[in-house]
Design an enzyme around this catalytic site. Structure first.
Site, PDB file in Angstrom:
ATOM      1  N   HIS B 210      46.171  52.305  37.927  1.00 60.27           N
ATOM      2  CA  HIS B 210      45.239  52.782  38.953  1.00 60.27           C
ATOM      3  C   HIS B 210      45.815  54.045  39.575  1.00 60.27           C
ATOM      4  O   HIS B 210      47.014  54.319  39.471  1.00 60.27           O
ATOM      5  CB  HIS B 210      45.007  51.695  40.005  1.00 60.27           C
ATOM      6  CG  HIS B 210      44.061  50.629  39.540  1.00 60.27           C
ATOM      7  ND1 HIS B 210      42.972  50.224  40.254  1.00 60.27           N
ATOM      8  CD2 HIS B 210      44.037  49.894  38.397  1.00 60.27           C
ATOM      9  CE1 HIS B 210      42.317  49.275  39.590  1.00 60.27           C
ATOM     10  NE2 HIS B 210      42.953  49.056  38.469  1.00 60.27           N
ATOM     11  N   CYS B 241      38.685  51.324  45.442  1.00 55.22           N
ATOM     12  CA  CYS B 241      39.230  50.064  45.926  1.00 55.22           C
ATOM     13  C   CYS B 241      38.467  49.714  47.186  1.00 55.22           C
ATOM     14  O   CYS B 241      38.503  50.465  48.158  1.00 55.22           O
ATOM     15  CB  CYS B 241      40.721  50.198  46.209  1.00 55.22           C
ATOM     16  SG  CYS B 241      41.398  48.724  46.990  1.00 55.22           S
TER      17      CYS B 241
END
Lengths: 308, 308
Positions: B210, B241
């Site tokens: 990520h 997120c």
């Protein structure tokens, strides 16, 4: 191991922003970043104020920054005249851009490679005459070292040659600058290795990277792998690129500081304090895009373990 | 050298977006990305549709993606039941998350480590029974391998141990997943090396990274240095997120593809065609933030030289 983050936001960041940040805001920014542990700040540029009004207060900023204990105060100078002003103002570190792309050099500072080498030689002589108790560090930034938005590919041989000529002309150090955000990690490794081999390991310690295509921190990592110990960065990636909307400018100080900290390098920076400096810039330049992911995501829970 | 970019946007990207992307838009996205040269796409997840309505059309997407020549069609499965549905749908690759943080595992799939290992063993048996002319690749994704937003630090010994248990239970491969965006390059190198040493070089080939704190591509570079050959990425870094506004999700396919291309790796991807796929996602999910710098900055002028 210690890595120096050199904050270039007040110079490279602001230089592409039209709105003039008030002198007091610049001072507050510099003071807060120094207080957060940043050890070197490029506070401005000695270009004619008529060309870049944003840099018109550089002499005052140098004087102010010199009052902060332990801070290395750097400036950019485009030529001998700028260097004279920098020395008069009391700057401890001068950097002059020598563009590997001659077309870019002619556009940017209206000088050919030969003319720039002459300029470097003259500045080196000037710097050599600085008083012994106030030595001045003189560096040449090899801009467009990784490619040029006008010429396209820049031959590595040319960069290596210019690095050698800059050192020969009296620069103490060269820095490789990815002015255009063209660099990739394989190229960074190759070019750092080649330039170090050509001019001596101790003559190339720093990289000036942009995050134009998102590769900035990967390029920084590639540099660290090759022994780079100084990385330029800009708070909030300030500056962007006027020719590429949405493309950020310098690598982001906050993300770089987090990466180095997490990897166990010592930067001397207090990450929490650094994150708070953004507020000063955000208030002084409302609406200006600030980049960086760590400030939004927050620091990880296991940060202390990483620091160990 | 060839590096596989595994596009996970239709699964990991969409999974955190409430608005359901219409089936036809998903198909158009998958088709366009495959046409741009992407060789593996994780098209969805066999979780109960009641829990994740966005993934309710995964069986139809598997069937559709299977009609595209040369495309590896991957899905995520949370358990044996999901694996049965995946096999019935005709998926060629299954991935199950085994969270190194047991707290995260209990929250995410409501199962302890021991229970997950049992599940992995059962899926391995199921997969072993697949017809010889349609072999199924079964991988375990070690999520929260670099740190957990609940537990904080995750001991590397625990990751190494679970990797060994997953392989022993019948997984063909493990993948290290930075679910939380905690990874740093030094940690990536260390952990890849340790896990490869423990389970065998050929059992760890992929990373799922990520870009939560902006270190995604630096971490990818660290992985490449250690012999990683498959990198998950999401078009436009889609997903983000939900707990960290402004923090992007997976590493961005476009920037990763550019970096690999610039470094001379073969990804099989046509960068211009890849950039155009963004339009499909932007139109299908108006207003959804898309990340990535290369699409805004454009490809550099010397791209062809870099490809050489």
């Amino acid at each position: 191991m210690t890595i120096l983050i050199s904050e270039v936001g007040p110079r490279d960041g602001l230089q592409s922003i039209d709105r003039i940040m008030p002198l007091e805001a610049k001072k507050a920014w510099i003071a807060a970043e120094a207080a957060a542990g940043v050890r070197e700040i490029e506070v401005g540029s000695f270009v004619p104020a008529s060309l870049l009004p944003q840099m018109g207060d550089t002499a005052e900023l140098v004087a102010y920054a010199n009052t902060i204990p332990g801070l290395a105060v750097a400036v950019l100078v485009p030529n001998l005249k700028g260097a004279e002003r920098a020395l008069a103002a009391g700057a401890g570190k001068l950097s002059i851009p020598l563009s590997a792309s001659e077309t870019h050099s002619l556009k940017n500072v209206r000088r050919s490679h030969d003319q720039m080498i002459d300029e470097i030689r003259a500045i080196a002589a000037l710097v050599a005459g600085a008083p012994a108790d106030r030595p001045v560090h003189f560096e040449v930034g090899l801009s467009t070292a990784f490619g040029c938005t006008i010429e396209g590919a820049v031959p590595e041989d040319k960069v290596v040659e210019l690095a050698g000529r800059a050192i020969e002309a009296g620069a103490v150090e060269v820095c490789l600058s990815d002015t255009t955000g063209y660099a990739d990690p394989a190229q960074v490794r190759r070019l750092v290795r080649r330039v170090k081999a050509a001019v001596g390991d101790e003559r190339l310690n720093s990289l000036h990277l942009h995050n134009t295509r998102g590769l900035g921190l990967a390029n920084a990592l590639a540099g660290l792998d090759e022994g780079i110990t100084t990385l330029d960065a800009s708070l909030g990636g300030l500056g962007g690129c006027p020719f590429a909307p949405g493309a950020s400018g310098n690598i982001v100080t906050e993300d770089l500081a987090f990466m180095l900290h997490a990897m166990g390098y010592d930067t001397g920076i207090d990450l929490d304090a650094l994150m708070k400096v953004r507020e000063i810039v955000a208030v002084a330049l409302p609406g200006e895009p600030l980049y960086g992911f760590t400030p939004d995501a927050g620091l990880p829970l296991d940060l202390d373990r990483r620091a160990a």
